[in-house]
Design a protein around this motif. Structure first.
Motif, mmCIF file in Angstrom:
data_model
loop_
_atom_site.group_PDB
_atom_site.id
_atom_site.type_symbol
_atom_site.label_atom_id
_atom_site.label_comp_id
_atom_site.label_asym_id
_atom_site.label_seq_id
_atom_site.Cartn_x
_atom_site.Cartn_y
_atom_site.Cartn_z
ATOM 1 N N ILE A 145 0.828 -1.205 0.000
ATOM 2 C CA ILE A 145 0.000 0.000 0.000
ATOM 3 C C ILE A 145 0.869 1.264 0.000
ATOM 4 C CG2 ILE A 145 -2.064 -1.074 1.023
ATOM 5 C CD1 ILE A 145 -1.333 0.389 3.625
ATOM 6 N N PHE A 146 2.173 1.080 0.175
ATOM 7 C CA PHE A 146 3.098 2.201 0.042
ATOM 8 C C PHE A 146 3.987 1.933 -1.174
ATOM 9 C CE2 PHE A 146 2.064 2.377 4.533
ATOM 10 C CZ PHE A 146 1.936 3.741 4.762
ATOM 11 N N ALA A 147 4.285 2.964 -1.937
ATOM 12 C CA ALA A 147 5.233 2.795 -3.030
ATOM 13 C C ALA A 147 6.155 4.006 -3.041
ATOM 14 C CB ALA A 147 4.495 2.682 -4.358
ATOM 15 N N VAL A 148 7.405 3.774 -3.411
ATOM 16 C CA VAL A 148 8.368 4.872 -3.464
ATOM 17 C C VAL A 148 8.512 5.310 -4.917
ATOM 18 C CG1 VAL A 148 10.753 5.536 -2.995
ATOM 19 C CG2 VAL A 148 9.558 3.981 -1.438
ATOM 20 N N LYS B 218 7.198 20.451 -3.111
ATOM 21 C CA LYS B 218 7.627 19.754 -1.886
ATOM 22 C C LYS B 218 6.489 19.023 -1.186
ATOM 23 C CE LYS B 218 11.932 21.466 -1.676
ATOM 24 N NZ LYS B 218 13.024 20.635 -2.103
ATOM 25 N N HIS B 219 5.924 18.054 -1.835
ATOM 26 C CA HIS B 219 4.950 17.225 -1.132
ATOM 27 C C HIS B 219 5.652 15.930 -0.747
ATOM 28 C CE1 HIS B 219 1.580 19.741 -1.967
ATOM 29 N NE2 HIS B 219 1.834 19.745 -3.258
ATOM 30 N N PRO B 220 5.713 15.596 0.522
ATOM 31 C CA PRO B 220 6.434 14.384 0.892
ATOM 32 C C PRO B 220 5.731 13.115 0.415
ATOM 33 C CG PRO B 220 5.336 15.337 2.796
ATOM 34 C CD PRO B 220 5.129 16.282 1.673
ATOM 35 N N LYS C 39 7.314 10.274 -2.150
ATOM 36 C CA LYS C 39 8.136 10.924 -3.175
ATOM 37 C C LYS C 39 9.554 11.166 -2.658
ATOM 38 C CE LYS C 39 5.974 14.369 -5.259
ATOM 39 N NZ LYS C 39 5.111 15.549 -5.432
ATOM 40 N N LEU C 40 10.517 10.720 -3.457
ATOM 41 C CA LEU C 40 11.909 10.968 -3.090
ATOM 42 C C LEU C 40 12.566 11.822 -4.165
ATOM 43 C CD1 LEU C 40 13.285 7.495 -1.920
ATOM 44 C CD2 LEU C 40 12.365 9.343 -0.536
ATOM 45 N N PRO C 41 13.459 12.755 -3.765
ATOM 46 C CA PRO C 41 14.198 13.525 -4.765
ATOM 47 C C PRO C 41 15.020 12.584 -5.651
ATOM 48 C CG PRO C 41 14.533 14.404 -2.564
ATOM 49 C CD PRO C 41 13.799 13.117 -2.401
ATOM 50 N N LYS C 42 15.331 13.072 -6.858
ATOM 51 C CA LYS C 42 15.985 12.244 -7.875
ATOM 52 C C LYS C 42 17.162 11.416 -7.326
ATOM 53 C CE LYS C 42 17.811 12.962 -12.598
ATOM 54 N NZ LYS C 42 17.476 11.703 -13.136
ATOM 55 N N LYS C 43 18.108 12.104 -6.632
ATOM 56 C CA LYS C 43 19.319 11.401 -6.175
ATOM 57 C C LYS C 43 18.988 10.295 -5.173
ATOM 58 C CE LYS C 43 23.368 14.171 -6.909
ATOM 59 N NZ LYS C 43 24.354 15.060 -6.344
ATOM 60 N N GLN C 44 18.115 10.662 -4.235
ATOM 61 C CA GLN C 44 17.726 9.681 -3.213
ATOM 62 C C GLN C 44 17.002 8.503 -3.846
ATOM 63 O OE1 GLN C 44 16.090 12.507 -0.217
ATOM 64 N NE2 GLN C 44 15.979 10.641 1.010
ATOM 65 N N GLU D 171 17.386 7.426 -6.880
ATOM 66 C CA GLU D 171 18.335 6.582 -7.614
ATOM 67 C C GLU D 171 19.058 5.628 -6.658
ATOM 68 O OE1 GLU D 171 19.094 9.572 -11.386
ATOM 69 O OE2 GLU D 171 20.642 9.406 -9.836
ATOM 70 N N SER D 172 19.429 6.164 -5.494
ATOM 71 C CA SER D 172 20.085 5.300 -4.486
ATOM 72 C C SER D 172 19.114 4.222 -4.032
ATOM 73 C CB SER D 172 20.497 6.101 -3.254
ATOM 74 O OG SER D 172 21.284 7.166 -3.633
ATOM 75 N N TYR D 173 17.871 4.646 -3.817
ATOM 76 C CA TYR D 173 16.842 3.687 -3.386
ATOM 77 C C TYR D 173 16.693 2.572 -4.417
ATOM 78 C CZ TYR D 173 12.211 1.697 -2.983
ATOM 79 O OH TYR D 173 11.172 0.816 -2.924
ATOM 80 N N ALA D 174 16.614 2.997 -5.719
ATOM 81 C CA ALA D 174 16.401 2.019 -6.795
ATOM 82 C C ALA D 174 17.549 1.018 -6.840
ATOM 83 C CB ALA D 174 16.238 2.737 -8.130
ATOM 84 N N LEU D 175 18.776 1.535 -6.627
ATOM 85 C CA LEU D 175 19.962 0.683 -6.666
ATOM 86 C C LEU D 175 19.979 -0.278 -5.468
ATOM 87 C CD1 LEU D 175 22.487 0.638 -8.573
ATOM 88 C CD2 LEU D 175 23.698 1.834 -6.746
ATOM 89 N N LEU D 176 19.776 0.296 -4.294
ATOM 90 C CA LEU D 176 19.813 -0.530 -3.077
ATOM 91 C C LEU D 176 18.683 -1.558 -3.037
ATOM 92 C CD1 LEU D 176 20.675 2.176 -0.398
ATOM 93 C CD2 LEU D 176 22.038 0.134 -0.886
ATOM 94 N N SER D 177 17.557 -1.181 -3.601
ATOM 95 C CA SER D 177 16.405 -2.092 -3.510
ATOM 96 C C SER D 177 16.600 -3.353 -4.344
ATOM 97 C CB SER D 177 15.113 -1.381 -3.906
ATOM 98 O OG SER D 177 15.166 -1.037 -5.259
ATOM 99 N N GLN D 178 17.641 -3.312 -5.221
ATOM 100 C CA GLN D 178 17.918 -4.538 -5.988
ATOM 101 C C GLN D 178 18.689 -5.561 -5.145
ATOM 102 O OE1 GLN D 178 19.741 -3.240 -9.646
ATOM 103 N NE2 GLN D 178 17.951 -2.011 -10.160
#
Lengths: 234, 283
Positions: free
Chosen positions: B157-160, B169-171, B182-187, B189-196
């Protein structure tokens, strides 16, 4: 037939405001936007693209409902309630239609993008998406008991104020009730009677809601609807 | 459609109203099967002689009413004098939330309706009941159907999602099905990488979920009954509200929303902690 992936749908939803200028582009932009990231997937439905009339003229709405609903008649209510499908249709499969009908030649606003390109299952949102409205209007009015099953659709579209007044009310979810209302108007038209004016129809609509406050309007038959409507015509 | 909160111009037999001195009316609903068709057993329990007579003579009848807002489905099924019935509805026409109401409805006009069990203040007053008007109403009920595509569990029910315009700036952002963080672009990208990384996704999601869940709970605390029902229409709203009910948490009196968020997450998803342990064990 393809629809948006959940992730792509989320990305478009969240970034709607910052993407507003993209909706001024004449051609679909999802390929460039997602640049190589898969944003669509194949469903188990194999439905060809409907040959809609690409026009910004509301007079083409009737024919477009016919064309569209005929093409997607086999969608179930559950499938037709999927926001990913309607968002994909507006952004990709029918971008040309959505753009011409709702964007070209008029000012672009965030609420217009939200209403016409996206889809909400709750409230009035489901009748605002450029394509979903064609399907839901077709679904609610298609009636094989007439020689032309789109007879009631024509009535609905000829009186847009009636369409809005009916469909934005909860009672319209009962298809028998909606059809009975349209059948009465059709009968009046066939008898060359004066059709209810906007205000008169609004009065009728309010009377129906009032009745629904203490009774179940779902069981009202054509005759009862006719009496109620005639009571509201001056 | 909800019937119990309606104001009626005549006495109606139900558990909440005080129009009758004795007698009762109950609707029992049992969800038997959720497959291609939804099978539901309906049973009415009526204790009032006058209304029973009206049913037996065909002047009134039992009915059941289904409504699913998301699929625009609404139907009334008249059951005449059958107090029990098994109903089968195609799952393809129902959304995941279905409102069910049932009762006794007048099928013909009733002049001078009275009932020996009216409360004293209503004794001897004749009422005119038109077809379609209610004589008895059961408790409004809701069915929640777990559909194949339905989202279950906190992680779904949550998605990043990437926030492409950091000036906005809506969180978090709420859609019909999910709460989008919502995460800023850099964060992102890190999330996408780490989530693998195996087992890492749940850990990351929970890092972001807790503050958003606290925000959502504080929003629930402020909303009206109408808004509350609207939230139940969404998948995420239903899951969170159901969990609150299950844990017997009343947000109006609960001071510590931060702990509440953890309690909800604990019951819904323990995977994050387990996975964090696995990651540490691997290192």
């Amino acid at each position: 037939m393809k629809i948006l992936t959940r992730e792509a749908f989320n990305t478009l939803t969240v970034n709607r405001k910052s993407n507003i200028d993209k909706y001024l582009e004449y051609t679909p932009w999802l390929d460039n936007y997602f640049s190589g990231i898969p944003y669509e997937f194949e469903t188990n439905l194999s439905l060809e693209k409907a040959p809609l009339i690409i026009s910004n003229n509301s007079k083409d709405d009737f024919n477009n409902i016919k064309i569209f609903y005929e093409n997607y008649k086999e969608l179930s209510l559950e499938e037709a309630s999927d926001a990913r499908l309607w968002t994909y249709f507006a952004h990709k499969r029918y971008y040309d239609y959505t753009f011409k009908r709702w964007i070209l030649g008029s000012s672009i606003t965030d609420s217009k993008i939200r209403e016409r390109f996206f889809y909400s299952r709750t409230g009035k949102g489901k009748l605002r998406n450029a394509l979903a409205r064609l399907w839901w209007y077709g679904k609610a009015t298609y009636d094989e008991s007439y020689e032309d099953p789109y007879t009631l659709t024509k009535i609905l579209i000829a009186k847009q104020d009636i369409a809005q007044n009916i469909f934005e009310r909860n009672f319209s979810r009962n298809s028998n009730l909606t059809k009975n209302i349209l059948k009465v108007i059709y009968k009046m038209e066939q008898n060359n009677e004066t059709l209810p004016k906007r205000e008169e129809f609004r009065t009728f609509s309010k009377a129906l809601i009032r009745t629904g406050a203490f009774a179940i309007t779902d069981i009202l038959n054509e005759e009862q609807i006719e009496n109620m409507l005639r009571d509201c015509i001056k | 459609m909800k019937f119990q909160n309606k104001m009626f111009p005549h006495p109606v037999l139900d558990t909440k109203r005080k129009d009758f001195s004795s007698g009762s009316f109950k609707l029992n609903l049992e969800l038997l099967e959720v497959k291609e068709n939804i099978k539901i057993a309906i049973k009415f329990n009526l204790k009032n002689i006058a209304i029973e007579e009206l049913i037996n003579t065909g002047i009134a009848g039992y009915f059941i009413h289904f409504e699913s807002e998301s699929t625009r489905y609404r139907e009334i099924i008249l059951m005449d004098n059958n107090a029990e019935k098994e109903i089968s509805i195609s799952a393809k026409i129902l959304g995941s939330r279905v409102e069910v109401a049932g009762g006794v409805i007048a099928l013909k006009k009733i002049n001078n309706y009275t009932n020996e069990f009216f409360i004293k203040e209503l004794e001897g007053i004749p009422f005119t009941i038109n077809p379609g008007e209610l004589l008895a109403v059961g408790e409004d009920q809701e069915l929640f159907l777990e559909k194949e595509d339905s989202l279950a569990g906190i992680s779904s029910i949550f998605a990043v999602v990437e926030n492409q315009d950091e000036s906005i700036k809506h969180p978090s952002w709420i859609s019909d099905d999910q709460i989008l963080i919502k995460l800023p672009k850099k964060q992102f990208e890190s999330y996408a990488l780490l989530s693998q990384t195996p087992n890492m996704r749940e850990v990351l999601i929970n890092m972001f979920v807790i503050p958003v869940l606290v925000d959502v709970l504080s929003r629930f605390r402020k909303i009206s009954v109408d808004d509350f029902n609207e939230e139940k229409e969404s998948e995420w709203g239903r899951i969170i509200l159901d969990k609150l009910e299950e844990l017997e948490i009343d947000l109006e009196i609960e001071d510590d929303l931060f702990s509440t968020a953890f309690r909800i997450l604990d019951t819904l998803e323990m995977k994050a902690m387990e996975n964090l342990q696995k990651i540490l064990d691997e290192e």
